[in-house]
Design a protein around this motif. Structure first.
Motif, short mmCIF file in Angstrom:
data_model
loop_
_atom_site.label_atom_id
_atom_site.label_comp_id
_atom_site.label_asym_id
_atom_site.label_seq_id
_atom_site.Cartn_x
_atom_site.Cartn_y
_atom_site.Cartn_z
N ALA A 138 -2.05 -2.05 10.93
CA ALA A 138 -2.48 -3.42 10.65
C ALA A 138 -3.87 -3.45 10.01
O ALA A 138 -4.13 -4.20 9.09
N GLY A 139 -4.76 -2.63 10.49
CA GLY A 139 -6.11 -2.60 9.93
C GLY A 139 -6.15 -2.17 8.47
O GLY A 139 -6.96 -2.64 7.69
N ALA A 140 -5.24 -1.28 8.10
CA ALA A 140 -5.22 -0.77 6.72
C ALA A 140 -4.86 -1.87 5.73
O ALA A 140 -5.27 -1.83 4.58
N LEU B 149 0.84 -1.21 0.00
CA LEU B 149 0.00 0.00 0.00
C LEU B 149 0.87 1.25 0.00
O LEU B 149 0.59 2.20 -0.73
N ALA B 150 1.93 1.25 0.80
CA ALA B 150 2.81 2.41 0.89
C ALA B 150 3.47 2.69 -0.45
O ALA B 150 3.50 3.85 -0.91
N VAL B 151 3.99 1.66 -1.08
CA VAL B 151 4.65 1.83 -2.38
C VAL B 151 3.64 2.35 -3.41
O VAL B 151 3.91 3.31 -4.14
N GLU C 90 -5.76 -4.95 5.85
CA GLU C 90 -6.71 -6.06 5.88
C GLU C 90 -7.84 -5.97 4.87
O GLU C 90 -8.27 -6.97 4.35
N SER C 91 -8.33 -4.76 4.62
CA SER C 91 -9.49 -4.65 3.71
C SER C 91 -9.58 -3.25 3.12
O SER C 91 -9.08 -2.29 3.70
N ALA C 92 -10.26 -3.18 2.00
CA ALA C 92 -10.51 -1.88 1.38
C ALA C 92 -11.37 -1.01 2.28
O ALA C 92 -11.19 0.20 2.34
N LYS C 93 -12.28 -1.63 3.00
CA LYS C 93 -13.17 -0.90 3.90
C LYS C 93 -12.39 -0.13 4.96
O LYS C 93 -12.79 0.96 5.36
N ALA C 94 -11.28 -0.68 5.39
CA ALA C 94 -10.42 0.01 6.36
C ALA C 94 -9.39 0.89 5.67
O ALA C 94 -9.10 2.00 6.11
N ALA C 95 -8.82 0.41 4.56
CA ALA C 95 -7.69 1.08 3.92
C ALA C 95 -8.07 2.39 3.24
O ALA C 95 -7.31 3.36 3.31
N ILE C 96 -9.20 2.43 2.59
CA ILE C 96 -9.57 3.63 1.83
C ILE C 96 -9.83 4.83 2.73
O ILE C 96 -9.28 5.90 2.50
#
Length: 143
Positions: free
Chosen positions: A75-77, A20-22, A79-85
């Protein structure tokens, strides 16, 4: 004191979020470069690499400060788009404010007057939110 700072960041950064960071940094560089090319021409990107870097730098610094603090790589980011976005969107709001602030106070500011600055802030905010949101949605759809 360094231990508490280290433990705070340890809780905010998970190595599983490295992709995700990259991707986030690549998306931001691409979008900001596209905007720069739109205003200055495509040749500007290769003929003026220092100027391009100075355009990107305030926003990347803003991102590097905001993303870990807000939790974009927690860690939550990862795991899922729901958390990451939402984490990316909240991080970008802070990063954009930092980036605009740096452009105003540093000597390479080219944002113009207050109205131009407000428009520039709005455009970078919306483009960043959409770009990061789409990128992260695609990441979780395709992995």
């Amino acid at each position: 004191m360094a231990t508490s700072t280290g433990s705070f960041l340890n809780g905010r950064i998970d190595t599983a979020a490295l992709p995700l960071a990259v991707g986030d940094v690549l998306v931001l560089v691409l979008l900001l470069s596209f905007g720069t090319a739109r205003h200055n021409g495509v040749a500007y990107l290769t003929e003026q690499p220092v100027a391009l870097a100075l355009t990107l730098l305030p926003f990347l610094v803003g991102w590097l400060v905001a993303a870990p603090l807000v939790g974009a790589y927690s860690a939550g980011a990862a795991e899922s788009a729901k958390a990451a976005i939402p984490l990316a969107i909240r991080s970008w709001v802070v990063a954009d404010v930092i980036g605009i602030g740096l452009r105003v106070v540093l000597p390479f500011d080219a944002t113009g007057g207050p109205l131009s600055l407000a428009i520039f802030f709005g455009v970078t905010l919306v483009v960043g939110v959409v770009g990061l949101g789409v990128w992260r949605w695609l990441y979780f759809k395709l992995r």
